[in-house]
Write a protein that holds these residues in place. Structure first.
Motif, short mmCIF file in Angstrom:
data_model
loop_
_atom_site.label_atom_id
_atom_site.label_comp_id
_atom_site.label_asym_id
_atom_site.label_seq_id
_atom_site.Cartn_x
_atom_site.Cartn_y
_atom_site.Cartn_z
N VAL A 1 -1.75 11.60 7.14
CA VAL A 1 -2.04 11.47 5.71
C VAL A 1 -0.87 10.81 4.99
O VAL A 1 -1.06 9.93 4.14
N GLU A 2 0.36 11.21 5.34
CA GLU A 2 1.54 10.60 4.72
C GLU A 2 1.65 9.12 5.09
O GLU A 2 1.98 8.28 4.25
N ILE A 3 1.38 8.80 6.36
CA ILE A 3 1.49 7.40 6.81
C ILE A 3 0.43 6.54 6.14
O ILE A 3 0.72 5.46 5.60
N PHE A 4 -0.82 7.01 6.14
CA PHE A 4 -1.90 6.22 5.56
C PHE A 4 -1.73 6.06 4.05
O PHE A 4 -2.15 5.08 3.46
N GLY A 5 -1.10 7.05 3.42
CA GLY A 5 -0.87 6.95 1.98
C GLY A 5 0.10 5.86 1.59
O GLY A 5 0.17 5.47 0.43
N LEU A 6 0.87 5.35 2.55
CA LEU A 6 1.81 4.26 2.28
C LEU A 6 1.14 2.90 2.31
O LEU A 6 1.72 1.91 1.85
N LEU A 7 -0.07 2.81 2.85
CA LEU A 7 -0.75 1.53 2.99
C LEU A 7 -1.46 1.17 1.69
O LEU A 7 -1.92 2.04 0.95
N PRO A 8 -1.60 -0.13 1.37
CA PRO A 8 -2.39 -0.53 0.20
C PRO A 8 -3.85 -0.16 0.37
O PRO A 8 -4.37 -0.11 1.48
N LEU B 1 -9.05 9.67 6.29
CA LEU B 1 -9.05 8.84 5.08
C LEU B 1 -9.98 9.38 4.01
O LEU B 1 -10.07 8.79 2.92
N ASN B 2 -10.68 10.48 4.28
CA ASN B 2 -11.42 11.17 3.23
C ASN B 2 -10.51 12.04 2.36
O ASN B 2 -10.95 12.61 1.38
N THR B 3 -9.24 12.13 2.72
CA THR B 3 -8.31 13.01 2.02
C THR B 3 -8.04 12.52 0.60
O THR B 3 -7.73 11.34 0.38
N GLU B 4 -8.15 13.43 -0.35
CA GLU B 4 -7.98 13.09 -1.76
C GLU B 4 -6.58 12.57 -2.06
O GLU B 4 -6.40 11.64 -2.86
N THR B 5 -5.54 13.16 -1.44
CA THR B 5 -4.17 12.79 -1.78
C THR B 5 -3.86 11.33 -1.41
O THR B 5 -3.01 10.70 -2.03
N ILE B 6 -4.51 10.79 -0.38
CA ILE B 6 -4.27 9.39 0.00
C ILE B 6 -4.70 8.47 -1.14
O ILE B 6 -3.94 7.57 -1.55
N TRP B 7 -5.89 8.69 -1.67
CA TRP B 7 -6.41 7.80 -2.71
C TRP B 7 -5.72 8.04 -4.04
O TRP B 7 -5.55 7.11 -4.84
N ARG C 1 -2.63 6.04 -3.96
CA ARG C 1 -2.91 4.62 -4.19
C ARG C 1 -3.12 4.34 -5.68
O ARG C 1 -2.68 3.32 -6.19
N CYS C 2 -3.81 5.26 -6.36
CA CYS C 2 -4.03 5.07 -7.80
C CYS C 2 -2.72 5.10 -8.57
O CYS C 2 -2.52 4.33 -9.51
N ILE C 3 -1.80 5.97 -8.14
CA ILE C 3 -0.52 6.10 -8.84
C ILE C 3 0.38 4.91 -8.56
O ILE C 3 0.95 4.31 -9.49
N GLU C 4 0.52 4.55 -7.28
CA GLU C 4 1.48 3.50 -6.92
C GLU C 4 0.99 2.10 -7.25
O GLU C 4 1.79 1.23 -7.59
#
Length: 546
Positions: A106-113, A131-137, A140-143
């Motif tokens: 989850v941490e790794i995928f959250g770094l991707l665009p 990738l269904n994890t809420e924190t990933i998206w 992305r919205c924040i960064e």
């Protein structure tokens, strides 16, 4: 795809070999996907979700990942082997990405665009589920879009970060940034930003004349918000009856239009007279009876009649903030300036080699928006006399006109040439350094001895409160014209640098003084990609109103 397969160590499995055989001719296509392909994937997913596609509908555990996931589901059903193993009983690769704990993935995928996540979901079922994890998206919205606000608010309205990203932020990302509305000579400044669960277009208005150092005023023109789970809605914010139906259309690259579908919301019960009184109080902070100057009354009424024609449909063109160069005299950017009976206007200050230039973002019937109002030669400093001599207009005129005559002798080229205006190799730009007899632009941040400053007697100033000391002064020219931008000409004047946030300009022919103060509002998505793109934008701005 190939890169992801190598990372997770599935390159030896039968399923991956079958997939690789089917895509040998374009095995690197996913990794080289351009923005148009990413847009196609996101749009296709949205269409499938709206149509109830079984692989893109929301599941009980959360949203499916952006992208066509049907091929992944079919591959998973056809192959029961665990990811990372092979049919020959080989040991799994100890460096396999897929063997990492889900919380680390989850941490790794959250770094991707966000636009790269659809391809990642096609690698295997486990990646798709993660990738269904809420924190990933949400990350992305924040960064990517600077989303702020309490996550609980999204839960209360029933909108997930995935829906916010795919339905609102990503589809409308092209309207974020600074824009100039096409309102004839008056122009304007629109800033489109992400504000919570909305995208809002704020029209920036200068403070009331002559309070040039007051903060900018803002008025919302439109907003885009989530309407349920499936789509976003555009609403017009103009008028005094609340949000109502509107529309946004992308005309071409770096240009879009807004349209109001309920213009009756713009009208007031008292008719045009009530609308004019309300507009005058908002625009000028006073009533018509408070304005005694007849010419000023005519200008105000003219602006109201002209701008009222654009309350139902407007076109906007993208503008950039000037990039900062190490040699700049001060930080370039946007400034509020006094322009006599026309009130306060917004000017963009930029630096081009030995030149400082002020371009109007808002204008008037004499000199419209987009025109070069100030052109300052930083290689020609003007040394002020003692304080007593500064009271004399004749003494100031003698100093400035002496430099002006030298400029005319050194650079007899046409000053209205676009190449000269933008410093693109014109004769004036080439010869200024030689004629300055070794004068150089002081480096940014270098200490300068301050000197006393006072306006000469007879010079009109809208604001009598101006700094009484300055850092330095330079020769420059200002653009003046008749009504309707007739007979435009550049006349000599004195550029006065007070500090890093204020400067002034004395117009010799008009015997007038303009004071400029920096606009300090945060303006995201507005930096120019390069100096070349910025100068191209300036040329385009001048052509819109020439």
């Amino acid at each position: 795809m190939a890169a992801c397969a190598r990372l997770c160590g599935v390159g030896q499995s039968r399923r991956c070999r079958r997939r690789q055989r089917h895509s040998q001719q374009d095995q690197d296509s996913d990794s080289d996907m351009d923005e148009e392909e990413e847009e196609r994937i996101v749009c296709n997913t949205q269409a499938e979700a709206a149509a109830g596609h079984p692989d893109t509908r929301l599941s009980a555990s959360g949203p499916a990942v952006v992208g066509d996931l049907g091929t992944v589901t079919a591959g998973a059903n056809a192959n029961r082997h665990s990811v990372g193993s092979s049919g020959s009983g080989e040991q799994p690769n100890s460096q396999s990405l897929v063997e990492l704990p889900p919380e680390l993935l989850v941490e790794i995928f959250g770094l991707l665009p966000g636009t790269a996540l659809p391809n990642l979901a096609l690698v295997c079922k486990k990646f798709r589920q993660i990738l269904n994890t809420e924190t990933i998206w949400r990350r992305r919205c924040i960064e990517e879009f600077g989303l702020k606000g309490d996550p609980c608010m999204m839960e209360q309205v029933g909108v997930s970060s995935w829906e916010l990203y795919t339905r609102l932020l990503h589809p409308y990302r092209h309207v974020l940034g600074l824009w100039q509305p096409d309102i004839g000579p008056y122009g304007g400044l629109l800033n489109v930003v992400v504000d919570g669960l909305f995208i809002i277009g704020w029209m920036y208005l200068p403070p009331h004349d002559p309070r040039v150092e007051d903060p900018m005023r803002r008025r919302p023109l439109f907003r885009i918000r989530m309407l349920g789970e499936d789509k976003a809605a555009v609403e017009c914010m103009y008028g005094h009856r609340g949000p109502h139906r509107g529309d946004i259309q992308t005309v071409k690259k770096d240009e879009f239009s807004t349209k109001c579908n309920q213009t009756d919301h713009h009208r007031m019960p008292g008719g045009r007279q009530e609308e004019f009184r309300t507009w005058l109080e908002e625009e000028w902070g006073r009533t018509l009876e408070d304005i005694f100057h007849e010419h000023m009354q005519e200008l105000i009424l003219m602006k109201f009649i002209y701008t009222s024609q654009y309350d139902n449909c407007l076109t906007y063109r993208r503008i950039y903030l000037p990039p900062r160069q190490p040699s700049d005299l001060l930080q370039p950017g946007l400034f509020k300036g006094t322009y006599g009976s026309h009130g306060l206007e917004i000017v963009m200050l930029s630096f081009h080699g030995p030149w400082a230039r002020g371009t109007k973002l808002t204008g008037d019937p004499n000199v419209p928006a987009g025109q070069l109002t100030l052109d300052v030669d930083l290689s020609r400093p003007v040394h002020l006399p003692d304080l007593e001599s500064q009271w004399s207009m004749d003494e100031l005129s003698r100093l400035v006109l002496a430099v002006h005559e030298q400029v005319q002798r050194d650079a007899p080229s046409d000053p209205s040439s676009l190449d000269v205006e933008l410093g693109a190799g014109g004769k004036e730009g080439q010869m200024s350094g030689a004629s300055a007899q070794g004068s150089e632009v002081p480096p940014a941040g270098a200490p300068q001895e301050r000197q006393n400053f006072v306006l000469p007697l007879g010079v009109m100033a809208r604001n009598e409160v101006y700094p009484r000391t300055c850092k330095m002064c330079f020769y420059g020219t200002g653009l003046i014209a008749g009504h309707g931008f007739t007979s435009p000409e550049r006349t000599p004047g004195l550029f006065v640098l007070f500090d890093d946030d204020r400067f002034g300009f004395i117009w010799l022919e008009l015997k007038s003084f303009s004071l400029y103060s920096r606009l300090t509002d945060s303006l995201p998505y507005a930096q120019a990609p390069s100096m070349e793109r910025f100068e191209d934008m300036l040329r385009s701005m001048q052509s819109w109103t020439s």
